[in-house]
Design a protein around this motif. Structure first.
Motif, short mmCIF file in Angstrom:
data_model
loop_
_atom_site.label_atom_id
_atom_site.label_comp_id
_atom_site.label_asym_id
_atom_site.label_seq_id
_atom_site.Cartn_x
_atom_site.Cartn_y
_atom_site.Cartn_z
N TRP A 49 0.84 -1.21 0.00
CA TRP A 49 0.00 0.00 0.00
C TRP A 49 0.88 1.25 0.00
O TRP A 49 0.64 2.18 -0.78
N ASP A 50 1.87 1.27 0.87
CA ASP A 50 2.76 2.43 0.94
C ASP A 50 3.48 2.64 -0.39
O ASP A 50 3.61 3.78 -0.87
N SER A 51 3.95 1.55 -0.98
CA SER A 51 4.65 1.64 -2.27
C SER A 51 3.74 2.20 -3.35
O SER A 51 4.16 3.05 -4.15
N ALA A 53 1.15 4.12 -2.91
CA ALA A 53 0.84 5.53 -2.63
C ALA A 53 2.00 6.44 -3.00
O ALA A 53 1.79 7.61 -3.36
N GLU A 54 3.21 5.92 -2.93
CA GLU A 54 4.39 6.76 -3.14
C GLU A 54 4.90 6.75 -4.58
O GLU A 54 5.69 7.62 -4.97
N THR A 55 4.44 5.78 -5.39
CA THR A 55 4.97 5.63 -6.75
C THR A 55 4.09 6.36 -7.77
O THR A 55 2.87 6.17 -7.78
N PRO A 56 4.66 7.19 -8.62
CA PRO A 56 3.87 7.85 -9.67
C PRO A 56 3.20 6.83 -10.58
O PRO A 56 3.74 5.74 -10.82
N GLN A 59 5.17 5.49 -13.60
CA GLN A 59 6.26 4.60 -13.18
C GLN A 59 5.72 3.22 -12.80
O GLN A 59 6.33 2.19 -13.13
N ASN A 256 -3.33 2.06 -8.83
CA ASN A 256 -1.91 1.87 -8.52
C ASN A 256 -1.71 0.73 -7.52
O ASN A 256 -0.74 -0.03 -7.62
N ARG A 260 0.45 -2.66 -8.08
CA ARG A 260 1.53 -3.02 -7.15
C ARG A 260 1.31 -4.41 -6.57
O ARG A 260 2.27 -5.19 -6.39
#
Length: 396
Positions: A49-51, A53-56, A59, A256, A260
């Motif tokens: 989840w964190d990944s 949220a942080e990845t455009p 990308q 996203n 992921r």
């Protein structure tokens, strides 16, 4: 229990029934146990989840396409830039339909195949012509059929669902050549790509020939993500502007987090041996079904050496019942299957009246129970009054 009482019966409606059935062998989505096969992914969900949220978004989309291409050894896809990602394969088909209708194209669609392809295209008012599956092995016949029916596009499913018929690299090259010579767009549904015994790269072949093409992929048939899916929709440069415009009218992007999550499932599968690991699950369940159904009133068709299908096509002629009658009968035992006639989306050919399809990628603790319940229903059917009364009526 009357599950076939409606006027607009189709395979998806019957899959919906299967979702509430105790012994669901209907839909072809993957429901193998994620806790058994992918426990590390489930334990890592907060980090995923964190990944996400942080990845455009761009990308993440690139990362998804690259690991998908790595998993299937698709160098042609890895270096192909004209792609969009839809939430489901049905969304990809719908976009294809919207594009085809905007160009007033006539599409030749393989028959038999899963009927929602035809339903979605027809809902978009696309003109369809049936292309018999047998024509794919006869290049002269295929060329004549394309010309006779004035086709603008040829829509194939490889491997085909439900029969498991495979278009190998040699045959695909020949089909691409025909499409290029006749100025026909080649559309490929590769949702069951993981069932190929021998993988090959259609993207590279199509790009080498400078063909006009569309390919749609699907993750939901292979990874048990509770229907959090992604469908990679790729297209040749000459079609890119029109298709991308339609995509952007409907979708901003795919989730996203879904991408992921799927990346994590693919990566874990690669660590376990890749496609061969998935195939062990299919092979095990195939053997369970084969052993249980041996000597019953049904027989397994299309166990081809070039496709390890995650669905199974069953001949039911010896039951004395049609596909609809047997589907209804099995529903009384809580068993959900798909009748064969709807796969013949154009003709409802009589061959489909004596076939049913079952799916193999079911929960590990339920699949064997479902197959044994199917066997019980068939054993109790054999020699029962159901068959005797049917034959008596036909004799009169």
């Amino acid at each position: 229990m009357k599950i076939l009482a409606g006027k607009n019966n189709n395979l998806t409606e019957l899959e919906v029934f299967g979702l509430s059935a105790q012994y669901n062998l209907a839909d072809g989505h993957s429901y193998v146990s994620a806790k058994t096969h992918y426990s590390s992914v489930l334990c890592g969900l907060p980090g995923l989840w964190d990944s996400a949220a942080e990845t455009p978004v761009q990308q993440m989309e690139t990362a998804f396409k690259e690991i998908f291409a790595e998993y299937f050894t698709l160098d042609g896809l890895k270096h192909h830039e004209y792609c969009s990602i839809c939430p489901t394969a049905s969304n990809s088909i719908d976009i294809i339909g919207a594009w085809a209708r905007s160009k007033s194209l006539k599409i030749g669609l393989v028959e038999p195949t899963f009927d929602n392809l035809a339903l979605l295209l027809r809902r978009r008012e696309v003109t369809l012509e049936a292309v018999p599956e047998t024509a794919l092995a006869d290049l002269t016949l295929l060329k004549e059929l394309i010309q006779l029916k004035n086709l603008d596009a040829l829509f194939l499913v490889n491997p085909n669902n439900p029969t498991g018929v495979v278009i190998d690299s040699v045959m695909m090259t020949d089909i691409i050549d025909i499409c290029c010579r006749l100025n026909v767009v080649l559309i490929i549904d590769a949702s069951f790509r993981f069932c190929h015994q021998v993988q090959f790269d259609e993207y590279a072949l199509l790009k080498e020939k400078d063909a006009s093409f569309i390919i749609l992929e699907d993750t939901g048939k292979q990874w048990p993500t509770l229907d959090a899916k992604a469908s990679l929709l790729s297209y040749s440069q000459d079609l890119a502007d029109d298709i991308r415009q339609i995509y952007e009218e409907v979708y901003l992007c795919c989730s996203n987090f879904t991408l992921r999550l799927i990346i994590a499932f693919v990566d874990e599968t690669l660590k376990k041996g890749g496609i061969s690991y998935i195939r062990t699950i299919i092979d095990e369940n195939t053997e369970i079904a084969r052993a249980a159904l041996a000597g019953t009133l049904v027989s397994i068709e299309s166990l081809q050496s070039d496709a390890a299908m995650s669905v199974m096509w069953l001949n039911i002629e010896r039951t004395g019942l049609t596909d609809l009658e047997l589907t209804e009968y099995l529903a009384g035992y809580g068993v959900a299957v798909l009748p064969g006639r709807y796969f013949y989306w154009n003709s409802h050919h009589v061959a489909g009246h004596y076939r049913i399809r079952i799916a193999l990628m079911k929960p590990d603790d339920q699949f064997r129970l479902s197959i044994m319940r199917l066997k019980q229903a068939l054993v109790e059917l054999e020699g029962s009054s159901v068959i005797k009364e049917k034959y008596l009526v036909e004799a009169l």
